[in-house]
Motif scaffolding. Structure first.
Motif, mmCIF file in Angstrom:
data_model
loop_
_atom_site.group_PDB
_atom_site.id
_atom_site.type_symbol
_atom_site.label_atom_id
_atom_site.label_comp_id
_atom_site.label_asym_id
_atom_site.label_seq_id
_atom_site.Cartn_x
_atom_site.Cartn_y
_atom_site.Cartn_z
ATOM 1 N N ALA A 106 0.829 -1.206 0.000
ATOM 2 C CA ALA A 106 0.000 0.000 0.000
ATOM 3 C C ALA A 106 0.864 1.257 0.000
ATOM 4 C CB ALA A 106 -0.943 -0.004 1.212
ATOM 5 N N VAL A 107 1.946 1.226 0.780
ATOM 6 C CA VAL A 107 2.843 2.391 0.829
ATOM 7 C C VAL A 107 3.558 2.562 -0.515
ATOM 8 C CG1 VAL A 107 4.914 3.348 1.908
ATOM 9 C CG2 VAL A 107 3.135 2.298 3.329
ATOM 10 N N ALA A 108 4.013 1.452 -1.112
ATOM 11 C CA ALA A 108 4.681 1.543 -2.419
ATOM 12 C C ALA A 108 3.724 2.116 -3.467
ATOM 13 C CB ALA A 108 5.190 0.164 -2.837
ATOM 14 N N ALA A 109 2.461 1.696 -3.429
ATOM 15 C CA ALA A 109 1.476 2.213 -4.390
ATOM 16 C C ALA A 109 1.221 3.700 -4.161
ATOM 17 C CB ALA A 109 0.177 1.418 -4.271
ATOM 18 N N ARG A 110 1.155 4.119 -2.883
ATOM 19 C CA ARG A 110 0.962 5.552 -2.587
ATOM 20 C C ARG A 110 2.144 6.372 -3.070
ATOM 21 N NH1 ARG A 110 -2.266 8.138 0.790
ATOM 22 N NH2 ARG A 110 -0.698 9.260 1.985
ATOM 23 N N PHE A 111 3.355 5.888 -2.829
ATOM 24 C CA PHE A 111 4.536 6.633 -3.272
ATOM 25 C C PHE A 111 4.574 6.716 -4.807
ATOM 26 C CE2 PHE A 111 7.370 5.892 0.749
ATOM 27 C CZ PHE A 111 6.473 6.650 1.488
ATOM 28 N N ALA B 213 12.108 5.288 -2.307
ATOM 29 C CA ALA B 213 11.435 5.778 -1.103
ATOM 30 C C ALA B 213 10.677 4.642 -0.415
ATOM 31 C CB ALA B 213 10.483 6.922 -1.453
ATOM 32 N N ALA B 214 10.053 3.760 -1.215
ATOM 33 C CA ALA B 214 9.334 2.616 -0.630
ATOM 34 C C ALA B 214 10.316 1.674 0.060
ATOM 35 C CB ALA B 214 8.538 1.888 -1.717
ATOM 36 N N ALA B 215 11.487 1.488 -0.543
ATOM 37 C CA ALA B 215 12.508 0.641 0.099
ATOM 38 C C ALA B 215 12.973 1.277 1.405
ATOM 39 C CB ALA B 215 13.678 0.438 -0.858
ATOM 40 N N SER B 216 13.081 2.608 1.412
ATOM 41 C CA SER B 216 13.462 3.303 2.650
ATOM 42 C C SER B 216 12.381 3.144 3.714
ATOM 43 C CB SER B 216 13.685 4.795 2.366
ATOM 44 O OG SER B 216 14.820 4.958 1.541
ATOM 45 N N PHE B 217 11.123 3.126 3.281
ATOM 46 C CA PHE B 217 10.037 2.893 4.243
ATOM 47 C C PHE B 217 10.201 1.530 4.897
ATOM 48 C CE2 PHE B 217 6.007 0.870 5.239
ATOM 49 C CZ PHE B 217 5.541 1.728 6.220
ATOM 50 N N TRP C 14 7.874 11.027 1.757
ATOM 51 C CA TRP C 14 8.145 10.856 0.321
ATOM 52 C C TRP C 14 8.751 12.136 -0.260
ATOM 53 C CZ3 TRP C 14 6.001 13.937 -3.460
ATOM 54 C CH2 TRP C 14 6.319 13.586 -4.769
ATOM 55 N N ALA C 15 8.186 13.299 0.092
ATOM 56 C CA ALA C 15 8.686 14.570 -0.447
ATOM 57 C C ALA C 15 10.124 14.812 -0.014
ATOM 58 C CB ALA C 15 7.787 15.718 0.006
ATOM 59 N N ARG C 16 10.453 14.468 1.230
ATOM 60 C CA ARG C 16 11.825 14.631 1.722
ATOM 61 C C ARG C 16 12.775 13.719 0.949
ATOM 62 N NH1 ARG C 16 14.695 18.293 4.208
ATOM 63 N NH2 ARG C 16 13.005 18.634 5.677
ATOM 64 N N CYS C 17 12.376 12.457 0.751
ATOM 65 C CA CYS C 17 13.220 11.514 -0.003
ATOM 66 C C CYS C 17 13.447 12.026 -1.418
ATOM 67 C CB CYS C 17 12.557 10.132 -0.052
ATOM 68 S SG CYS C 17 12.551 9.233 1.509
ATOM 69 N N ARG C 18 12.402 12.580 -2.023
ATOM 70 C CA ARG C 18 12.484 13.033 -3.421
ATOM 71 C C ARG C 18 13.308 14.308 -3.544
ATOM 72 N NH1 ARG C 18 9.179 16.391 -6.827
ATOM 73 N NH2 ARG C 18 9.071 15.600 -8.961
ATOM 74 N N ALA C 19 12.990 15.300 -2.705
ATOM 75 C CA ALA C 19 13.635 16.602 -2.866
ATOM 76 C C ALA C 19 15.063 16.626 -2.327
ATOM 77 C CB ALA C 19 12.792 17.671 -2.163
ATOM 78 N N ALA C 20 15.276 16.007 -1.184
ATOM 79 C CA ALA C 20 16.587 16.097 -0.550
ATOM 80 C C ALA C 20 17.569 15.055 -1.061
ATOM 81 C CB ALA C 20 16.435 15.966 0.969
ATOM 82 N N PHE C 21 17.052 13.900 -1.504
ATOM 83 C CA PHE C 21 17.953 12.815 -1.875
ATOM 84 C C PHE C 21 17.744 12.308 -3.301
ATOM 85 C CE2 PHE C 21 17.216 12.656 2.748
ATOM 86 C CZ PHE C 21 18.510 12.945 3.171
ATOM 87 N N GLY C 22 16.822 12.916 -4.032
ATOM 88 C CA GLY C 22 16.596 12.530 -5.420
ATOM 89 C C GLY C 22 16.111 11.108 -5.595
ATOM 90 N N MET C 23 15.408 10.585 -4.594
ATOM 91 C CA MET C 23 14.966 9.186 -4.657
ATOM 92 C C MET C 23 13.760 9.028 -5.572
ATOM 93 S SD MET C 23 15.111 7.726 -0.771
ATOM 94 C CE MET C 23 16.633 7.605 0.145
#
Length: 200
Positions: free
Chosen positions: A80-85, A170-174, A156-165
Motif C-alpha cells: 500500500a505504501v509503495a502504491a501511494r509513493f 522511497a518505498a525501500a526506505s520505508f 516521500w517529499a523529503r526523499c524526493r527533494a533532498a535525496f533525489g529518490m
C-alpha cells in the motif's frame, strides 16, 4: 447536500483544478470566488484561513488521487505504501499539498491519510494490535505514529527533494525504517513474522 456544502465543495474543486497551473500560494480567494460564481467574502466564510482551505484541498486530493489500499498484513502495508509513493510520483504537485497540509497545525477533525483519525492510521493500529498483542498502549501508539510518518507524503517529499529518490527507492526506505521502528519495541513483544520483510 446543502447549498453551503455544494459551494464549499465547488471552491475546493476550483482550488484543486488551479493546482495544475499554479502553486497553492498563488491561488487567490478572489479568483476562487470568480471561478465558482460567488463573492470573495463567501469564500472567506467557508474557509476563514488558507490553512482551512489547504486541509480541505488535501482531503479532496487524498480521496481522488491517493486513497490508500486496504491492508490486513505487513506485506499489504508495504504494498500500500509503495502504491501511494508511486501515485505521489505521478502527481508531485498534489502530493506536496498533502505534505504541506500535514505540516500545519490541524484545523479540523478530518485528516489526510496517515494523520490522526485517518483510515490509514486506523489500519496501522489494527495491524499492530493483531501482530503484537503484548505491546503496551504507549509503545503501540509510538510505533503506529512512526510508521504513519514514514508512509506519509512528507517522508516521500523529503526523499524526493533532498535525496533525489525514486518512488521505488522511497518505498525501500520505508521498509528499512519500518524494520528499525519494529525492532525498537521491547524484546519479546513481536512475533517473528511481523519483522519478516521489514528490512530486518
Amino acid at each position: 447536500m446543502s447549498d453551503a456544502a455544494d459551494t464549499a465543495s465547488a471552491i475546493v474543486a476550483a482550488a484543486a483544478a488551479q493546482l495544475g497551473r499554479i502553486g497553492f500560494d498563488e491561488i487567490t480567494y478572489k479568483d476562487l470566488g470568480s471561478a465558482v460564481g460567488v463573492s470573495e467574502r463567501t469564500v472567506y466564510r467557508h474557509f476563514p484561513t488558507r490553512a482551512h482551505l489547504l486541509v480541505r484541498v488535501a482531503l479532496d486530493l487524498e480521496s481522488r488521487l491517493f486513497a490508500p489500499a486496504a491492508f490486513t498484513s505487513w506485506e499489504g502495508l508495504y504494498d500500500a505504501v509503495a502504491a501511494r509513493f508511486a501515485a505521489f510520483a505521478q502527481h508531485p504537485a498534489e502530493a506536496v499539498i498533502l505534505a504541506r497540509s500535514a505540516s500545519l497545525s490541524p484545523v479540523g477533525a478530518e485528516s489526510p491519510a496517515g494523520g490522526a483519525g485517518s483510515f490509514f492510521s486506523a489500519a496501522v493500529g489494527a495491524l499492530l494490535e493483531e501482530s503484537a498483542p503484548g505491546l503496551n498502549g504507549r509503545d503501540r501508539r509510538r510505533t503506529a505514529s512512526a510508521l504513519c510518518y514514514f508512509a506519509s507524503a512528507q517522508f516521500w517529499a523529503r526523499c524526493r527533494a533532498a535525496f533525489g529518490m525514486s518512488a521505488e527507492d522511497a518505498a525501500a526506505s520505508f521498509r528499512t525504517a519500518a524494520g528499525q521502528v519494529l525492532a525498537a519495541a521491547p524484546e519479546g513483544t513481536w512475533p517473528q513474522q511481523a519483522l519478516a520483510g521489514a528490512g530486518q
